[in-house]
Enzyme design. Sequence first.
Site, short mmCIF file in Angstrom:
data_model
loop_
_atom_site.label_atom_id
_atom_site.label_comp_id
_atom_site.label_asym_id
_atom_site.label_seq_id
_atom_site.Cartn_x
_atom_site.Cartn_y
_atom_site.Cartn_z
CD GLU A 100 -2.42 -1.12 2.81
OE1 GLU A 100 -3.69 -1.73 2.50
OE2 GLU A 100 -1.97 -0.78 3.43
CG ASP B 195 -5.28 -4.44 9.63
OD1 ASP B 195 -4.83 -4.91 9.26
OD2 ASP B 195 -3.97 -3.67 9.85
#
Lengths: 355, 355
Positions: free
Chosen positions: A66, A237
């Site tokens: 990410e 998450d």
Amino acid sequence: MTAPAPSEKALVPFVSVDNMMRLVHHIGLERLLFELTDVIEADFCRWEAFDKTPRIASHSRDGVIELMPTSDGEIYSFKYVNGHPKNLALGFQTVTAFGLLAEVSTGYPVLLTEMTLLTALRTAATSALAARHLAPKGSHTMALIGNGAQAEFQALAMKAVLGLETVRLFDIDQRATEKVLRNLAGSGLDVIACNSAETAIEGAQIITTCTADKQYATILTDNMIGSGVHINAIGGDCPGKTELHRDILLRADTFVEYPPQTRVEGEIQQMDPNYPVTELWQVIAGLADGRREAGQITLFDSVGFAIEDFSALRYVRSRVRETGLFQEIDLIADPDDPRDLFGMLQRSNTLKDCA
Amino acid sequence: MTAPAPSEKALVPFVSVDNMMRLVHHIGLERLLFELTDVIEADFCRWEAFDKTPRIASHSRDGVIELMPTSDGEIYSFKYVNGHPKNLALGFQTVTAFGLLAEVSTGYPVLLTEMTLLTALRTAATSALAARHLAPKGSHTMALIGNGAQAEFQALAMKAVLGLETVRLFDIDQRATEKVLRNLAGSGLDVIACNSAETAIEGAQIITTCTADKQYATILTDNMIGSGVHINAIGGDCPGKTELHRDILLRADTFVEYPPQTRVEGEIQQMDPNYPVTELWQVIAGLADGRREAGQITLFDSVGFAIEDFSALRYVRSRVRETGLFQEIDLIADPDDPRDLFGMLQRSNTLKDCA
């Protein structure tokens, strides 16, 4: 004759893992966690000044990579972070990260740093910040379910910021619990190993879940959660990864960082898109209620947001300047005449021939 | 006793600006441009294997900072790049960049490198790749309008890949043209300074525009463009920044990298959303026509795409391995027990106390 040294503009301060560890010891871990909590709080207070975007994820079979950018109009930051649950079995970290600060006015980088350690620090500081505003007053005991890489940082941030006294540990892998027991010996916390999640939460005002499986899991069920507790849910998450039974979410008041990201990645991915949430920054800025009454269950559904990294990066930048705990790396080409990139390249060869 | 050296997993090869310049001289600039063109061509041939996303831009008053990620499922790459036209007046580069490769299977970085120089190289190689497939056979003369940081790289890539013989220069700033004349002396190219764009394009089969103003501009008008030429439009590469009059686009066959990005950033931002374009990769893979006839005007509306950076990064990775032109930096925390990040931090302090 040797090639000239790169100009100052070409050099970017780089904080290695080794220098980050030195910085932590220089400041002191608990003091650093306390100061970092305040820096994040200050940035949450000016939340509306930031460019906000959900992180940009590249998913693969084994994990995710990410990029998390943000900017306050003066300073730009991004973090590179991976999440690969299977890495553990290969002897690699599940989560590694590094990050960068740059001047918005020129686009020039001003700091490059490791962020594997720094992410653990900022995640713990953000949990402590949420607990400062949401946990019952006088909280002294925390259950810590999931005793992996995050665990000790969570415990010490709660100690530094809230005055936590006791931590009650549980992990399905007893070796993980033993590791935390060992690491927190001498920390000043009472640390108790428990043989079930149910036992761990006995007498706790704060329940922190930070397990790592990339799958829907139920670490906590509704019958385990008494009135008045604060749940600090760290492990849920990413899409498909949750830790709490949805019935808990139906009883709790839920606080999040950035709703467009949390609805995809957090515990609330299990819920209807209209499930009500409060943005944590609004509580901190005095625009929304935090804990209203003793019997209320508060839930911080934490997934990690770019502004927390921004805060951590600017904290590190200010602290490494004064300590000199960085190297300078030659990351940016800086020709004498900015239009003459080719001439810089050409001259570097001539100079080497003469050397 | 001193702290142990970081483990191999913690170390990431870093190519500084200085080492990138050494690598260019070691390989030879023209040979490098030729090889890089082939590497980009090979990746364009497997275009469908890549994750594609428009770049993630953070715009400000003075410029833009962008992240450009992609992945082929095995290797992930991203580039950080800024564009700040006003930097020139401050003595900074308009465009600076760095980039990273990582293993998709673990998320661990395997290369960090400067990309200011590398971006100029890959942009020139991509232009040469497009011209290889679109320019008239036997093209020997190129007009080069805009004589900034990109100019010499464009000229030498066309020489290396197409056998270009003559470059005709024009820039509104005569000093820029003089710089290119100086830098290309001894390159083997005939280089001719012209006092207008009209003069520069006389006898040219290829017209390259690479000017830098962040505003709608009209470097070329329709009456200047004869039949059969190939236009290589480099400078129109962000919203509000174009170089060609739209009438040229109405006569030309337009080829682009990635339509969702080019329709926002390229010359074709001036046109209707349905304006027909051909994806360059399809020409290269033999799935679409390139140049069909002598009188056709072909236009490569280049904005730069993440796959070109991916190709350039993997080329550099393979070439620095064998030359040793890199340093290793301690970017990734690597505890002996991956779950014991805290223990690594704690032990680093003990070791320092004993040192």
